[in-house]
Scaffold this motif. Structure first.
Motif, mmCIF file in Angstrom:
data_model
loop_
_atom_site.group_PDB
_atom_site.id
_atom_site.type_symbol
_atom_site.label_atom_id
_atom_site.label_comp_id
_atom_site.label_asym_id
_atom_site.label_seq_id
_atom_site.Cartn_x
_atom_site.Cartn_y
_atom_site.Cartn_z
ATOM 1 N N GLU A 1 0.825 -1.209 0.000
ATOM 2 C CA GLU A 1 0.000 0.000 0.000
ATOM 3 C C GLU A 1 0.858 1.257 0.000
ATOM 4 O O GLU A 1 0.583 2.219 -0.729
ATOM 5 C CB GLU A 1 -0.910 -0.003 1.218
ATOM 6 N N ARG B 1 -4.218 6.787 0.866
ATOM 7 C CA ARG B 1 -4.357 5.381 1.258
ATOM 8 C C ARG B 1 -5.566 4.742 0.585
ATOM 9 O O ARG B 1 -5.511 3.594 0.133
ATOM 10 C CB ARG B 1 -4.496 5.269 2.782
ATOM 11 N N ARG B 2 -6.661 5.478 0.514
ATOM 12 C CA ARG B 2 -7.872 4.945 -0.122
ATOM 13 C C ARG B 2 -7.627 4.631 -1.591
ATOM 14 O O ARG B 2 -7.986 3.554 -2.089
ATOM 15 C CB ARG B 2 -9.024 5.935 0.024
ATOM 16 N N ARG C 1 -5.356 1.576 -1.978
ATOM 17 C CA ARG C 1 -6.062 0.319 -1.747
ATOM 18 C C ARG C 1 -6.970 -0.026 -2.927
ATOM 19 O O ARG C 1 -7.085 -1.196 -3.319
ATOM 20 C CB ARG C 1 -6.882 0.401 -0.455
ATOM 21 N N GLU D 1 -6.740 -3.354 -5.213
ATOM 22 C CA GLU D 1 -7.913 -4.192 -5.471
ATOM 23 C C GLU D 1 -8.028 -4.488 -6.965
ATOM 24 O O GLU D 1 -8.340 -5.614 -7.369
ATOM 25 C CB GLU D 1 -9.191 -3.497 -4.978
ATOM 26 N N GLY E 1 -5.836 -6.715 -3.031
ATOM 27 C CA GLY E 1 -6.449 -5.970 -1.953
ATOM 28 C C GLY E 1 -6.205 -6.574 -0.582
ATOM 29 O O GLY E 1 -6.116 -5.853 0.415
ATOM 30 N N ALA F 1 -2.279 -5.703 1.018
ATOM 31 C CA ALA F 1 -1.831 -4.309 1.070
ATOM 32 C C ALA F 1 -0.769 -4.076 2.130
ATOM 33 O O ALA F 1 0.108 -3.223 1.971
ATOM 34 C CB ALA F 1 -3.027 -3.389 1.316
#
Length: 399
Positions: free
Chosen positions: A137, A155-156, A159, A163, A168, A171
């Motif tokens: 990540e 971070r979002r 991720r 995915e 996913g 990470a």
């Protein structure tokens, strides 16, 4: 316009990220659809590119254009100059001569060399180029550090990118805890998360085994096209190039010798080099018996063969020639069918059937297909389709 004088620029961590000024336009911050993002994919124009290292000329007068959103594969053997061309486009190498434009911006030219971080591009390397002390990540999120994003948003997005490449659930793992295929998926996620207009691939699959190469090749093609980016990819693998490319450029000793669709490259190679490099079942030497337009008739020791002539002008009868036979042109003849007489040297099971190596008078042919295994040593006949044959004159015989 302010010019940046030519110089070598460092590439920290080898992770190429778009500049902050470009970051304001990325879909992560503006909610762009893939179609809107495709509008930002640049047209890549290389004109008269030359690169020397001392007395060695690695690239000589290469010119090409990649239209926005298209997938170009540069194909060639080791030492052909494909990596050097890619590194010049990336800004890692400074051209000795020529110009490079990305969209409407001259990034290389007289007294101009923009560093990689100002070219709005991302790059996937052969050796993954991941930070060993950062998690998957964190490696992906690193590509977003130049953008005006909160840490939680980075971070979002990281991720989400993981995915998309099927990682996913990994990470938090570090590169040393991932397989080679997983590390390359992390590198792919890092290249795509920034949603740059141009993505470069430096032989990203060469360190992986066959099954992983095929799966990741499919993923690369699908993800890059979904993102709408312009892509330039280099490889020495003809099958990989034809599977990925909208357009292929074949390089030989630093020169671009053919540029076209995979179908054009395969069906109408510009030279014997291109034909050999893009796949042959074998070559049979002989002499020209006749030339009928673009078709040449060659008398070989195994029999008479016809194919498209790879030469300009009209060579005379008796000229030395070689018939270059594509794998798609050969099959074992059924009982009673005509063909070239030969003997089976080897047979290999391929799942869909069998491929045989057949010795003929004056040569051998590989990839000879049949639905059943033919025992080694058995006499057979091979049918050769003229549509899959090319005739190359030997150098001394060219007119």
């Amino acid at each position: 316009m302010t010019k940046t004088m030519t110089r070598r620029w460092p590439l920290p961590g080898r992770a190429l990220a778009a500049p902050a000024a470009v970051a304001d336009a990325v879909s992560a911050q503006r909610g762009e659809s893939p179609g809107q993002q495709a509008d930002r994919a640049p047209r890549v124009a290389v004109d008269g590119l030359r690169k020397t290292y001392g007395a060695v000329e690695a690239v000589s007068d290469v010119s090409l254009v990649v239209e926005p959103g298209r997938f170009l594969v540069l194909l060639g053997p080791s030492g052909s100059g494909k990596s050097t061309v890619l590194r010049c486009i990336a800004g890692i190498e400074v051209p000795s001569r020529g110009s490079i434009r990305l969209g409407g911006t001259m990034v290389d030219g007289p007294d101009i060399h923009l560093p990689p971080e100002r070219r709005d591009l991302a790059m996937v390397f052969q050796d993954y180029a991941l930070w060993p002390h950062l998690s998957a990540e964190q490696n992906v999120a690193f590509a977003l550090k130049r953008r005006s994003l909160e840490r939680a948003e980075r971070r979002r997005l990281a991720r989400e990118a993981l995915e998309r490449v099927g990682l996913g659930d990994k990470a938090a793992r570090f590169p040393g805890e991932l397989s080679g295929g997983e590390q390359q998926r992390v590198a792919l996620a890092r290249a795509l998360v920034a949603r740059t207009g141009l993505v470069l691939f430096d032989e990203p699959l060469s360190n992986l085994d066959a099954d992983l190469r095929e799966q990741l090749r499919i993923d690369i093609g699908a993800l890059v096209r979904d993102q709408g980016a312009t892509a330039i990819y280099i490889t020495h693998d003809q099958a990989e190039a034809f599977a990925l490319a909208d357009v292929v450029g074949v390089l030989e000793r630093g020169r671009l010798v053919q540029f076209g669709t995979p179908e054009e490259i395969y069906r109408a190679p510009a030279s014997a080099f291109v034909a050999r490099f893009t796949g042959l079942a074998g070559e049979l030497a002989g002499t020209l018996a006749d030339v009928r337009g673009e078709q040449a008739v060659v008398q070989t020791a195994a029999g008479t063969l016809t194919g498209r002539l790879l030469a300009s002008g009209r060579p005379g009868r008796g000229a030395s020639a070689e018939v270059l036979v594509r794998p798609s042109a050969v099959r074992l003849a059924a009982e009673g069918e005509p063909g070239l007489d030969g003997e089976v040297l080897d047979a290999a099971f391929r799942g869909w059937g069998y491929e045989h190596v057949v010795a003929l008078a004056g040569g051998r042919l590989r990839n000879v297909a049949a639905p059943a295994r033919v025992p080694v040593g058995r006499r057979v006949r091979v049918q050769v389709d003229p549509a899959g044959c090319l005739v190359a004159l030997r150098p001394a015989e060219r007119r």
